[in-house]
Write a protein that holds these residues in place. Structure first.
Motif, PDB file in Angstrom:
ATOM      1  N   UNK A  20       1.950  22.210  19.692  1.00 13.10           N
ATOM      2  CA  UNK A  20       2.910  21.657  19.052  1.00 13.10           C
ATOM      3  C   UNK A  20       4.143  21.141  18.204  1.00 13.10           C
ATOM      4  N   UNK A  21       2.164  20.399  17.658  1.00 14.95           N
ATOM      5  CA  UNK A  21       2.655  18.695  17.020  1.00 14.95           C
ATOM      6  C   UNK A  21       3.042  17.627  17.617  1.00 14.95           C
ATOM      7  N   UNK A  22       3.687  17.639  18.860  1.00 16.79           N
ATOM      8  CA  UNK A  22       3.578  16.401  19.182  1.00 16.79           C
ATOM      9  C   UNK A  22       2.905  15.710  19.067  1.00 16.79           C
ATOM     10  N   UNK A  23       3.395  14.528  18.411  1.00 16.30           N
ATOM     11  CA  UNK A  23       2.584  13.143  18.388  1.00 16.30           C
ATOM     12  C   UNK A  23       1.950  12.914  19.449  1.00 16.30           C
ATOM     13  N   UNK A  24       0.780  11.976  19.172  1.00 13.33           N
ATOM     14  CA  UNK A  24      -0.637  11.249  20.299  1.00 13.33           C
ATOM     15  C   UNK A  24      -0.419  10.186  20.317  1.00 13.33           C
ATOM     16  N   UNK A  25      -0.082   9.344  21.607  1.00 13.92           N
ATOM     17  CA  UNK A  25      -0.023   7.959  20.622  1.00 13.92           C
ATOM     18  C   UNK A  25      -1.581   6.956  21.446  1.00 13.92           C
ATOM     19  N   UNK A  26      -1.311   6.223  21.007  1.00 10.74           N
ATOM     20  CA  UNK A  26      -2.564   4.693  20.663  1.00 10.74           C
ATOM     21  C   UNK A  26      -2.556   4.344  22.403  1.00 10.74           C
ATOM     22  N   UNK A  27      -3.323   4.684  22.919  1.00 11.53           N
ATOM     23  CA  UNK A  27      -3.726   4.408  24.320  1.00 11.53           C
ATOM     24  C   UNK A  27      -4.647   3.482  24.908  1.00 11.53           C
ATOM     25  N   UNK A  50       1.122  -1.698   0.118  1.00 10.70           N
ATOM     26  CA  UNK A  50      -0.093   0.167   0.104  1.00 10.70           C
ATOM     27  C   UNK A  50       0.715   1.097   0.235  1.00 10.70           C
ATOM     28  N   UNK A  51       0.287   2.445  -0.633  1.00  9.52           N
ATOM     29  CA  UNK A  51       1.432   3.314  -0.879  1.00  9.52           C
ATOM     30  C   UNK A  51       0.368   4.237  -0.671  1.00  9.52           C
ATOM     31  N   UNK A  52      -0.473   4.189   0.575  1.00  5.07           N
ATOM     32  CA  UNK A  52      -1.446   4.757   1.283  1.00  5.07           C
ATOM     33  C   UNK A  52      -1.089   6.286   2.144  1.00  5.07           C
ATOM     34  N   UNK A  53      -0.791   7.623   2.029  1.00  8.30           N
ATOM     35  CA  UNK A  53      -0.486   8.253   3.430  1.00  8.30           C
ATOM     36  C   UNK A  53      -1.090   8.260   4.645  1.00  8.30           C
ATOM     37  N   UNK A  54      -0.386   7.050   5.630  1.00  8.10           N
ATOM     38  CA  UNK A  54      -1.010   7.420   6.592  1.00  8.10           C
ATOM     39  C   UNK A  54      -0.355   8.524   7.226  1.00  8.10           C
ATOM     40  N   UNK A  55      -1.961   9.347   8.490  1.00  7.01           N
ATOM     41  CA  UNK A  55      -1.583   9.566   9.069  1.00  7.01           C
ATOM     42  C   UNK A  55      -2.191  10.389  10.602  1.00  7.01           C
ATOM     43  N   UNK A  56      -0.899  11.107  11.020  1.00  6.66           N
ATOM     44  CA  UNK A  56      -0.719  10.675  13.089  1.00  6.66           C
ATOM     45  C   UNK A  56      -1.934  11.784  13.348  1.00  6.66           C
ATOM     46  N   UNK A  57      -1.973  11.585  14.566  1.00 10.84           N
ATOM     47  CA  UNK A  57      -2.582  12.442  15.638  1.00 10.84           C
ATOM     48  C   UNK A  57      -1.528  13.250  16.113  1.00 10.84           C
ATOM     49  N   UNK A  58      -1.535  14.767  16.232  1.00  9.72           N
ATOM     50  CA  UNK A  58      -0.193  15.768  16.522  1.00  9.72           C
ATOM     51  C   UNK A  58      -1.288  16.398  17.824  1.00  9.72           C
ATOM     52  N   UNK A  59      -0.739  17.030  18.530  1.00 10.82           N
ATOM     53  CA  UNK A  59      -1.087  17.414  19.806  1.00 10.82           C
ATOM     54  C   UNK A  59      -1.722  19.202  19.218  1.00 10.82           C
ATOM     55  N   UNK A  60      -2.506  19.910  19.093  1.00 10.31           N
ATOM     56  CA  UNK A  60      -2.292  20.945  17.929  1.00 10.31           C
ATOM     57  C   UNK A  60      -1.583  22.276  18.265  1.00 10.31           C
TER      58      UNK A  60
END
Length: 291
Positions: free
Chosen positions: A39-46, A27-37
């Motif tokens: 400072x754009x720090x990545x948000x993990x999956x809990x 798959x060449x699908x672009x994968x997006x991440x959840x970020x904090x609005x």
């Protein structure tokens, strides 16, 4: 060498062919991440309990199945091991059929099957038999704790295993019948349009333009902090008055496109012929000069 995701044997009649399975697509699908609005720090999956919202550590999580609404049964690795071990490591061929008899709706995902060391000859034998007969094999295989129906077919000198849906997994479509009778002229015009747009299947001519444009947009925003205004494309088609008018205009456009392509091919062919004649004339002249 691609990493094998499964290994086992192909079994048909009394023949067993040890093989390893590798993925045939990606798959060449672009994968997006959840970020904090802020400072754009990545948000993990809990992982949390659905009833209380409390966090749960990974070592406290087990696998289970909902046998009825709200009632679950745990499934352990020991339970999985109680299943027929031969079934989980075997591709059991049930039948050989014509691939034209299989509707594409049944196909899921393709994998390459490569021979394990020492199994090259029986592997090539099965491959040759499929190629010579024009048949494909219908089999059953267990991959990642799920039994799949599968199709084994030759492709580019390799056996491809394509997982399939079972018959009871295919939903019946809703009826497309509605108001409005199809006129003979409309059917004829639609058939002409299909014929004008017909050609050979060349998979490399199609690409994911949406992914490319989205990636370019993201790169532009990363470099400049903003996105350019969208292009103001004019609506070439205009308002569609009725189905027949739309079909007639589409047929006319495809005819023009076909004529341009034919003219371009003829021009290219004449250019090549002219070049050949020039070379031939020069060769004749030089031959005369030499004599």
């Amino acid at each position: 060498m691609a990493r094998a995701i499964w290994s086992g044997t192909i079994s048909f009649g009394l023949v067993s062919v040890p093989v390893r399975m590798t993925t045939a697509t990606e798959s060449k699908e672009l994968r997006f991440h959840f970020l904090h609005k802020d400072d754009l720090a990545p948000i993990g999956y809990d992982k949390v309990r659905k009833d209380t919202g409390e966090h749960v550590d990974p070592d406290e999580i087990v696998r289970g199945f909902e046998i009825e609404k709200g009632r679950y049964v745990e499934l352990t690795d020991e339970d999985i091991d109680r299943l027929d071990i031969e079934l989980t490591h075997s591709i059991d061929i049930c039948d050989f059929v014509d691939i034209d008899d299989i509707d594409p709706i049944y196909f899921r995902k393709a994998y390459y099957l490569q021979p394990d060391q020492g199994a090259e000859k029986p592997y090539r034998l099965l491959l040759a038999a499929l190629e010579d007969t024009g048949k494909v094999a219908i089999a059953k295989v267990v991959i990642r704790n799920k039994q799949h129906l599968a199709c084994l077919r030759p492709w580019e000198g390799t056996i491809v295993l394509e997982t399939m849906y079972f018959h009871d997994e295919i939903r019946q479509p809703e009826s497309a019948n509605g108001k409005g009778e199809l006129r003979k002229a409309e059917i004829e015009m639609a058939r002409t349009l299909v014929e004008n747009l017909s050609g050979d299947f060349k998979p490399d001519k199609y690409d994911d333009t949406y992914r490319k444009e989205l990636l370019a947009l993201l790169k532009e925003k990363a470099e400049t902090g903003k996105i350019s205004a969208p292009r103001d494309d004019e609506d070439e088609g205009g308002e569609v008055v009725d189905l027949m008018a739309a079909l007639r205009e589409s047929v006319e456009r495809t005819k023009q496109q076909k004529s341009r392509k034919t003219a371009a091919k003829k021009s290219s062919s004449r250019g090549k012929s002219g070049t050949t004649r020039k070379k031939s004339t020069r060769k004749t002249a030089s031959t005369r000069k030499a004599s």
